[in-house]
Design a protein around this motif. Structure first.
Motif, mmCIF file in Angstrom:
data_model
loop_
_atom_site.group_PDB
_atom_site.id
_atom_site.type_symbol
_atom_site.label_atom_id
_atom_site.label_comp_id
_atom_site.label_asym_id
_atom_site.label_seq_id
_atom_site.Cartn_x
_atom_site.Cartn_y
_atom_site.Cartn_z
ATOM 1 N N LEU A 47 10.021 -0.831 -5.547
ATOM 2 C CA LEU A 47 9.319 0.088 -6.429
ATOM 3 C C LEU A 47 8.034 0.619 -5.789
ATOM 4 C CD1 LEU A 47 9.674 -1.406 -10.020
ATOM 5 C CD2 LEU A 47 10.618 0.745 -9.155
ATOM 6 N N LEU A 48 7.300 -0.260 -5.110
ATOM 7 C CA LEU A 48 6.078 0.188 -4.435
ATOM 8 C C LEU A 48 6.417 1.228 -3.371
ATOM 9 C CD1 LEU A 48 3.036 -0.009 -3.859
ATOM 10 C CD2 LEU A 48 3.556 -1.868 -2.262
ATOM 11 N N LEU A 49 7.452 0.964 -2.591
ATOM 12 C CA LEU A 49 7.852 1.899 -1.541
ATOM 13 C C LEU A 49 8.355 3.213 -2.137
ATOM 14 C CD1 LEU A 49 9.680 -0.580 0.856
ATOM 15 C CD2 LEU A 49 7.310 0.184 0.929
ATOM 16 N N PRO A 53 5.699 6.430 -0.996
ATOM 17 C CA PRO A 53 6.503 6.512 0.222
ATOM 18 C C PRO A 53 5.719 6.961 1.452
ATOM 19 C CG PRO A 53 6.911 8.421 -1.169
ATOM 20 C CD PRO A 53 6.033 7.489 -1.964
ATOM 21 N N VAL A 54 4.550 7.555 1.252
ATOM 22 C CA VAL A 54 3.763 8.058 2.375
ATOM 23 C C VAL A 54 3.018 6.922 3.075
ATOM 24 C CG1 VAL A 54 1.907 9.608 3.087
ATOM 25 C CG2 VAL A 54 3.536 10.328 1.319
ATOM 26 N N HIS A 55 2.177 6.188 2.318
ATOM 27 C CA HIS A 55 1.369 5.120 2.920
ATOM 28 C C HIS A 55 1.980 3.735 2.741
ATOM 29 C CE1 HIS A 55 -1.770 7.910 3.917
ATOM 30 N NE2 HIS A 55 -1.915 8.289 2.670
ATOM 31 N N LYS A 56 2.858 3.597 1.741
ATOM 32 C CA LYS A 56 3.576 2.335 1.522
ATOM 33 C C LYS A 56 2.618 1.162 1.307
ATOM 34 C CE LYS A 56 7.567 3.757 4.306
ATOM 35 N NZ LYS A 56 7.099 5.118 4.615
ATOM 36 N N LYS A 57 1.578 1.380 0.494
ATOM 37 C CA LYS A 57 0.621 0.305 0.264
ATOM 38 C C LYS A 57 0.038 0.407 -1.135
ATOM 39 C CE LYS A 57 -3.249 2.875 2.315
ATOM 40 N NZ LYS A 57 -4.287 2.880 3.377
ATOM 41 N N ILE A 58 -0.603 -0.688 -1.557
ATOM 42 C CA ILE A 58 -1.311 -0.723 -2.831
ATOM 43 C C ILE A 58 -2.699 -0.125 -2.628
ATOM 44 C CG2 ILE A 58 -0.060 -2.727 -3.689
ATOM 45 C CD1 ILE A 58 -2.588 -4.382 -2.916
ATOM 46 N N ASN A 64 2.732 7.058 -17.238
ATOM 47 C CA ASN A 64 3.887 7.730 -17.851
ATOM 48 C C ASN A 64 4.934 8.120 -16.818
ATOM 49 O OD1 ASN A 64 2.820 7.478 -20.425
ATOM 50 N ND2 ASN A 64 1.807 9.469 -20.357
ATOM 51 N N GLY A 65 5.185 7.204 -15.885
ATOM 52 C CA GLY A 65 6.227 7.410 -14.884
ATOM 53 C C GLY A 65 5.811 8.212 -13.675
ATOM 54 N N LYS A 66 4.568 8.724 -13.664
ATOM 55 C CA LYS A 66 4.095 9.531 -12.544
ATOM 56 C C LYS A 66 3.134 8.720 -11.677
ATOM 57 C CE LYS A 66 4.576 13.895 -15.050
ATOM 58 N NZ LYS A 66 3.889 15.112 -15.548
ATOM 59 N N PRO A 67 3.432 8.548 -10.382
ATOM 60 C CA PRO A 67 2.594 7.721 -9.518
ATOM 61 C C PRO A 67 1.407 8.470 -8.924
ATOM 62 C CG PRO A 67 4.538 8.439 -8.315
ATOM 63 C CD PRO A 67 4.658 9.002 -9.712
ATOM 64 N N ILE A 68 0.299 7.752 -8.785
ATOM 65 C CA ILE A 68 -0.879 8.247 -8.084
ATOM 66 C C ILE A 68 -1.290 7.169 -7.092
ATOM 67 C CG2 ILE A 68 -3.232 9.157 -8.265
ATOM 68 C CD1 ILE A 68 -1.314 8.831 -11.441
ATOM 69 N N ALA A 69 -1.493 7.540 -5.832
ATOM 70 C CA ALA A 69 -1.842 6.584 -4.786
ATOM 71 C C ALA A 69 -3.247 6.856 -4.245
ATOM 72 C CB ALA A 69 -0.824 6.654 -3.645
#
Length: 222
Positions: A47-49, A53-58, A64-69
């Motif tokens: 799930l994290l990857l 997918p760009v940096h692959k890190k926490i 609401n289902g939309k990721p922000i890194a």
């Protein structure tokens, strides 16, 4: 933001990470309920990857289902999205710009240098010199101020999270002393104010537990 309690807010992070801790602090300052999904940084979950997918890190915030890194980006998103609780960035455009400037300075100058400081010989000597120069700059910036954000904790203070707790622990574990009180009294005063603030008392990891963790991963280089 009305009804935020019913929204899905998840944080992919790790309790011992200063970057994950940054986001938890911001969420608590805004009064946002969230689910922490503990990641093993040595064995990253699918799930994290998927969500980073760009940096692959926490850390990764899932809203609401939309990721922000990226922690700085996440904190600004939190401040823009939830208007309740304590403001993280000031309203005035110039003050906001300066908060971003110092947050980036701290992130760029202090955090990456630690790996070099833990090295040996000329590389360690150069890294220590550059770190001390950055610390002197921050020492000057704190003149006449309680926090980098003025009288209240703001973006730059949260980004300096590493300096507030982790830096001293790493110095102890790695048997190196850079951030001395005689050289940087304002930074030491800032650390005291920061870790003793009400939100940090409920947000930061316990020092004893963090020390134990880092004694495993950051042993002195001989």
């Amino acid at each position: 933001m009305a009804g935020y309690e019913e929204e899905e807010v998840k944080l992919f992070g790790a309790w011992g990470s200063p970057f994950s801790s940054r986001v938890e602090i911001a969420l608590k300052m805004k009064g946002v309920k969230y689910q922490l999904i503990e990641e093993d940084t040595g064995n990253k979950s699918p799930l994290l990857l998927k969500y980073n997918p760009v940096h692959k890190k926490i850390p990764v915030l899932l809203h609401n289902g939309k990721p922000i890194a990226e922690s700085i980006v996440i904190i600004e998103y939190i401040d823009d999205t939830w208007k309740s609780g304590t403001p993280i960035l000031p309203q005035h455009p110039h003050q906001r710009a300066m908060a971003r400037f110092w947050a980036k300075y701290i992130d760029d100058k202090l955090v990456p240098m630690w790996k070099s400081i833990r090295s040996t010989g000329e590389e360690q000597e150069q890294a220590t010199k550059e770190t001390e120069e950055a610390l002197r700059t921050l020492e000057n910036e704190l003149q006449g101020k309680k926090f980098f954000g003025g009288e209240t904790i703001g973006l730059a203070d949260i980004i300096a999270n590493f300096l507030g707790l982790w830096f001293g622990i790493l110095e102890e574990v790695c048997e190196i002393k850079v951030l001395t009180q005689d050289k940087y009294p304002r930074i030491h005063q800032w650390i005291n104010e920061y870790v003793e603030s009400s939100v940090m008392k409920t947000s930061l990891p316990k020092r004893s537990e963090l020390l134990s963790l880092f004694q495993t991963y950051f042993k002195p280089t001989k």
